[in-house]
Design an enzyme around this catalytic site. Structure first.
Site, PDB file in Angstrom:
ATOM      1  N   PRO A 285       1.880  -6.692   1.014  1.00 19.95           N
ATOM      2  CA  PRO A 285       1.387  -5.522   1.754  1.00 19.95           C
ATOM      3  C   PRO A 285       2.036  -4.241   1.247  1.00 19.95           C
ATOM      4  O   PRO A 285       3.245  -4.178   1.058  1.00 19.95           O
ATOM      5  CB  PRO A 285       1.821  -5.832   3.202  1.00 19.95           C
ATOM      6  N   GLU A 286       1.213  -3.230   0.992  1.00 21.14           N
ATOM      7  CA  GLU A 286       1.699  -1.950   0.511  1.00 21.14           C
ATOM      8  C   GLU A 286       1.605  -0.914   1.628  1.00 21.14           C
ATOM      9  O   GLU A 286       1.329  -1.250   2.775  1.00 21.14           O
ATOM     10  CB  GLU A 286       0.909  -1.532  -0.731  1.00 21.14           C
TER      11      GLU A 286
END
Length: 270
Positions: free
Chosen positions: A2-3
């Protein structure tokens, strides 16, 4: 992993069920994730009222009326589940609110983390001390990026992934922003002009804002706290599209740099 847009989407999903709520149960279900979970997290959070939720880089922030800040990182596979029907093996932290909601932090690979610090000391939290500006902040401008990469011979993609230069950018959105700005991922940082850097900054902001609006990009294990998928992946122009046609008609290429895949168009990006 996840960014920034996925973490921002996660925080937005948690806000309606946590903000303003008293925590009646805080139960770490193991002693560690990637790092040990503070032994006093349960005591400091139980009975506290959540006053705000936020984000710094790829970290989520949960502040309480006791002046504490719980900090979570989703690692590679972490996600929050709201009101799950059953508690699963990899639900490593449980929260319950006075209004009756139950939340579970699920992390099968355990590369995430949980920590708690005094909110007033957040800037001195070790991972944050050397972090650069937020890419969506007003102080992230082309002039800053030009100065920050002055005389640097490293490729611009490598520099953008350096959290000391700009906080929270990851592989997907750097590939997309560089394509949007027409800049080769291999261009040397110190050789990029100020106007091109401003174009790159504008592209980074546009890509992140669009990804947040779409709920992020669902990769492998990531879904929103509501259980919904993020839909930005359908708008990717180069990431994950090796061998497919770019908008210009040339084929998207892939190379591997330091273990990361870089997707780009050699015709569009110079």
């Amino acid at each position: 992993m996840p960014e920034l847009p996925e973490v921002e989407t996660t925080v937005a999903g948690l806000r309606p069920v946590l903000e303003g709520q008293r925590l009646t149960l805080v139960e770490p279900r193991r002693a560690d994730l990637r790092w040990p979970i503070p032994v006093d997290l349960r005591q400091r959070m139980t009975g506290a009222v959540v006053t705000s939720l936020g984000r710094r880089a790829k970290y989520g922030l949960v502040e309480t009326d006791r002046g504490d800040m719980m900090i979570f990182h989703l690692g590679m596979s972490g996600r929050w589940r709201i009101d799950p029907e059953e508690i699963e093996k990899h639900d490593h932290l449980l929260l319950e609110t006075e209004s009756g909601h139950r939340l579970a932090l699920n992390d099968p690979r355990r590369f995430g983390s949980l920590d708690i610090v005094r909110a007033a000391d957040l800037a001195n939290y070790r991972p944050f001390i050397l972090m650069g500006p937020e890419p969506l902040g007003d102080d992230f401008i082309g002039e800053y990026l030009k100065i920050a990469t002055r005389d640097r011979k490293a490729p611009i993609k490598q520099l953008l992934l350096d959290q000391r230069i700009v906080a929270g950018l990851g592989n997907i959105y750097v590939c997309e922003a560089l394509h949007m700005a027409g800049i080769s991922p291999q261009a040397k940082g110190g050789a990029i002009s100020r106007p091109r850097y401003q174009r790159l900054v504008d592209a980074i902001k546009r890509v992140l804002i669009a990804a947040i609006a779409a709920g992020g990009s669902s990769l492998r294990d990531f879904v929103q706290p509501s259980g919904e998928l993020g839909y930005f992946a359908k708008d990717w122009l180069v990431y994950g599209r090796e061998g497919q046609a770019c908008q210009c008609g040339a084929l998207v290429q892939r190379r591997v740099d330091s273990g990361r895949s870089t997707f780009y168009c050699s015709r569009c990006q110079k």
